[in-house]
Write a protein that holds these residues in place. Structure first.
Motif, mmCIF file in Angstrom:
data_model
loop_
_atom_site.group_PDB
_atom_site.id
_atom_site.type_symbol
_atom_site.label_atom_id
_atom_site.label_comp_id
_atom_site.label_asym_id
_atom_site.label_seq_id
_atom_site.Cartn_x
_atom_site.Cartn_y
_atom_site.Cartn_z
ATOM 1 N N LYS A 1 0.855 -1.186 0.000
ATOM 2 C CA LYS A 1 0.000 0.000 0.000
ATOM 3 C C LYS A 1 0.889 1.233 0.000
ATOM 4 C CE LYS A 1 -3.352 2.333 2.966
ATOM 5 N NZ LYS A 1 -4.040 2.282 4.250
ATOM 6 N N PHE A 2 0.605 2.167 -0.879
ATOM 7 C CA PHE A 2 1.310 3.448 -0.906
ATOM 8 C C PHE A 2 0.294 4.490 -1.349
ATOM 9 C CE2 PHE A 2 5.652 5.331 -1.029
ATOM 10 C CZ PHE A 2 5.251 6.638 -1.196
ATOM 11 N N ASP A 3 -0.397 5.086 -0.381
ATOM 12 C CA ASP A 3 -1.458 6.054 -0.656
ATOM 13 C C ASP A 3 -1.057 7.432 -0.149
ATOM 14 O OD1 ASP A 3 -2.889 3.937 -1.620
ATOM 15 O OD2 ASP A 3 -4.225 3.782 0.102
ATOM 16 N N ILE A 4 -1.403 8.442 -0.931
ATOM 17 C CA ILE A 4 -1.190 9.833 -0.527
ATOM 18 C C ILE A 4 -2.538 10.541 -0.588
ATOM 19 C CG2 ILE A 4 -0.052 12.017 -1.025
ATOM 20 C CD1 ILE A 4 2.232 10.458 -2.257
ATOM 21 N N ASP A 5 -2.951 11.105 0.535
ATOM 22 C CA ASP A 5 -4.203 11.848 0.624
ATOM 23 C C ASP A 5 -3.900 13.327 0.371
ATOM 24 O OD1 ASP A 5 -6.650 12.923 1.162
ATOM 25 O OD2 ASP A 5 -6.888 11.969 3.133
ATOM 26 N N MET A 6 -4.150 13.771 -0.857
ATOM 27 C CA MET A 6 -3.835 15.149 -1.236
ATOM 28 C C MET A 6 -4.790 16.155 -0.590
ATOM 29 S SD MET A 6 -1.081 14.932 -2.852
ATOM 30 C CE MET A 6 -0.896 16.632 -3.325
ATOM 31 N N ALA A 7 -5.901 15.689 -0.025
ATOM 32 C CA ALA A 7 -6.786 16.589 0.707
ATOM 33 C C ALA A 7 -6.141 17.028 2.019
ATOM 34 C CB ALA A 7 -8.125 15.919 0.977
ATOM 35 N N LYS A 8 -5.294 16.170 2.584
ATOM 36 C CA LYS A 8 -4.594 16.508 3.824
ATOM 37 C C LYS A 8 -3.259 17.200 3.566
ATOM 38 C CE LYS A 8 -6.071 12.531 6.610
ATOM 39 N NZ LYS A 8 -5.518 11.340 7.285
ATOM 40 N N CYS A 9 -2.669 16.955 2.413
ATOM 41 C CA CYS A 9 -1.319 17.435 2.109
ATOM 42 C C CYS A 9 -1.238 18.952 2.211
ATOM 43 C CB CYS A 9 -0.914 16.989 0.707
ATOM 44 S SG CYS A 9 0.754 17.469 0.248
ATOM 45 N N MET A 10 -0.176 19.447 2.841
ATOM 46 C CA MET A 10 0.008 20.890 2.947
ATOM 47 C C MET A 10 1.122 21.385 2.020
ATOM 48 S SD MET A 10 1.599 21.272 6.708
ATOM 49 C CE MET A 10 3.336 21.569 6.863
ATOM 50 N N TYR A 11 1.568 20.522 1.108
ATOM 51 C CA TYR A 11 2.504 20.879 0.045
ATOM 52 C C TYR A 11 3.809 21.470 0.582
ATOM 53 C CZ TYR A 11 -1.730 20.195 -2.631
ATOM 54 O OH TYR A 11 -2.859 19.661 -3.166
ATOM 55 N N CYS A 12 4.299 20.900 1.657
ATOM 56 C CA CYS A 12 5.535 21.409 2.254
ATOM 57 C C CYS A 12 6.770 20.871 1.548
ATOM 58 C CB CYS A 12 5.592 21.069 3.742
ATOM 59 S SG CYS A 12 5.651 19.297 4.084
ATOM 60 N N GLY A 13 6.665 19.701 0.934
ATOM 61 C CA GLY A 13 7.785 19.122 0.214
ATOM 62 C C GLY A 13 8.762 18.343 1.071
ATOM 63 N N LEU A 14 8.464 18.149 2.352
ATOM 64 C CA LEU A 14 9.390 17.414 3.218
ATOM 65 C C LEU A 14 9.548 15.961 2.777
ATOM 66 C CD1 LEU A 14 8.379 18.781 6.726
ATOM 67 C CD2 LEU A 14 10.425 19.317 5.417
ATOM 68 N N CYS A 15 8.489 15.372 2.252
ATOM 69 C CA CYS A 15 8.561 13.981 1.808
ATOM 70 C C CYS A 15 9.518 13.832 0.625
ATOM 71 C CB CYS A 15 7.186 13.456 1.451
ATOM 72 S SG CYS A 15 6.334 14.441 0.213
ATOM 73 N N THR A 16 9.604 14.834 -0.220
ATOM 74 C CA THR A 16 10.495 14.751 -1.374
ATOM 75 C C THR A 16 11.953 14.923 -0.978
ATOM 76 O OG1 THR A 16 10.309 17.108 -1.873
ATOM 77 C CG2 THR A 16 8.699 15.649 -2.885
ATOM 78 N N VAL A 17 12.193 15.646 0.090
ATOM 79 C CA VAL A 17 13.557 15.921 0.530
ATOM 80 C C VAL A 17 14.197 14.690 1.171
ATOM 81 C CG1 VAL A 17 14.958 17.318 2.091
ATOM 82 C CG2 VAL A 17 13.091 18.362 0.842
ATOM 83 N N VAL A 18 13.427 13.931 1.950
ATOM 84 C CA VAL A 18 14.000 12.811 2.702
ATOM 85 C C VAL A 18 14.091 11.524 1.899
ATOM 86 C CG1 VAL A 18 13.260 13.733 4.916
ATOM 87 C CG2 VAL A 18 11.797 12.117 3.719
ATOM 88 N N CYS A 19 13.468 11.463 0.746
ATOM 89 C CA CYS A 19 13.446 10.229 -0.051
ATOM 90 C C CYS A 19 14.850 9.912 -0.565
ATOM 91 C CB CYS A 19 12.479 10.362 -1.221
ATOM 92 S SG CYS A 19 12.346 8.858 -2.180
ATOM 93 N N PRO A 20 15.411 8.751 -0.173
ATOM 94 C CA PRO A 20 16.782 8.434 -0.590
ATOM 95 C C PRO A 20 16.898 8.096 -2.073
ATOM 96 C CG PRO A 20 15.867 6.632 0.680
ATOM 97 C CD PRO A 20 14.872 7.749 0.734
ATOM 98 N N THR A 21 15.831 7.617 -2.694
ATOM 99 C CA THR A 21 15.889 7.266 -4.120
ATOM 100 C C THR A 21 15.243 8.325 -5.006
ATOM 101 O OG1 THR A 21 13.825 6.018 -3.950
ATOM 102 C CG2 THR A 21 15.878 4.796 -3.644
ATOM 103 N N GLU A 22 14.741 9.392 -4.406
ATOM 104 C CA GLU A 22 14.100 10.500 -5.110
ATOM 105 C C GLU A 22 12.960 10.020 -6.001
ATOM 106 O OE1 GLU A 22 17.155 12.693 -7.125
ATOM 107 O OE2 GLU A 22 18.097 13.284 -5.255
ATOM 108 N N CYS A 23 12.186 9.067 -5.484
ATOM 109 C CA CYS A 23 11.059 8.537 -6.265
ATOM 110 C C CYS A 23 9.776 9.330 -6.031
ATOM 111 C CB CYS A 23 10.831 7.072 -5.944
ATOM 112 S SG CYS A 23 10.229 6.763 -4.289
ATOM 113 N N ILE A 24 9.725 10.139 -5.008
ATOM 114 C CA ILE A 24 8.549 10.974 -4.753
ATOM 115 C C ILE A 24 8.917 12.420 -5.079
ATOM 116 C CG2 ILE A 24 9.072 11.144 -2.275
ATOM 117 C CD1 ILE A 24 6.028 11.219 -1.801
ATOM 118 N N VAL A 25 8.139 13.014 -5.984
ATOM 119 C CA VAL A 25 8.443 14.360 -6.475
ATOM 120 C C VAL A 25 7.164 15.183 -6.541
ATOM 121 C CG1 VAL A 25 10.465 13.698 -7.836
ATOM 122 C CG2 VAL A 25 8.220 13.621 -8.879
#
Length: 187
Positions: free
Chosen positions: A116-140
């Motif tokens: 399971k890999f779900d992202i709830d964009m209704a909750k997302c505050m578009y801070c970009g922290l998830c993209t910064v910590v990703c070691p393989t840069e798969c989330i952009v």
């Protein structure tokens, strides 16, 4: 004192009215589409301020934060993005594999299946922290910003490509591997 206050009120009203009239006559011509990366972007803001969306779209900067996208083939299911998210909009469930599954585009070894890999964009505050910590840069963050919906459940994006049968099969493989490992230890 009264005359000073009245004079100040009149000059303030005149300044506001002159700004409105200036904008009224300036709005007769359409604002040209400008590249936000140019140095003179803020100097050329005369003209109509509204955009006739969706026919006309404003140019967006390259570093803008909008819709999240995940390249699931490059994901090692490390869960760092979910841990870094301050609003818990990322839900990940991983299944361990007895051996390496493969490699990502940057050469990282994959040992977990993304059940399971779900992202709830209704909750997302578009801070970009998830993209910064990703070691393989798969989330952009992409430049898509107009995915509107009337139902909140439509804003939950699932990126895992595993079916329920595949999830059950992978879980049983891991359970079998663990049982064989325990049996080998007890001998």
């Amino acid at each position: 004192m009264i005359f000073k206050t009245a004079f100040h009120a009149l000059t303030t009203a005149f300044k506001g009215l002159s700004l409105t009239v200036k904008h009224l006559f300036g709005a007769r011509r359409a604002r040209q589409e400008l590249d936000i990366t140019k140095d003179n972007y803020f100097d050329k803001q005369d003209g109509i301020a509204t955009v006739q969306y969706p026919k006309v779209k404003m140019p967006i900067p390259e570093v803008a934060r909008y819709q999240l996208e995940v390249e699931i083939d490059d994901c090692i299911v490390c869960d760092l993005c979910a841990k870094a998210c301050p609003v818990d909009c990322i839900a990940i469930e991983a299944i361990k594999s007895p051996e390496a599954i493969g490699k990502t585009s940057d050469g990282s070894v994959k040992r977990l299946y993304p059940a399971k890999f779900d992202i709830d964009m209704a909750k997302c505050m578009y801070c970009g922290l998830c993209t910064v910590v990703c070691p393989t840069e798969c989330i952009v963050m992409t430049n898509q910003y107009d995915r509107s919906s009337t139902k909140l459940t439509d804003l939950i994006y699932g990126f895992s490509d595993m079916t329920d049968d595949q999830v059950a099969q992978r879980k049983s493989e891991w359970t079998k591997f663990q049982a064989e490992k325990e049996a080998a230890k007890s001998k």
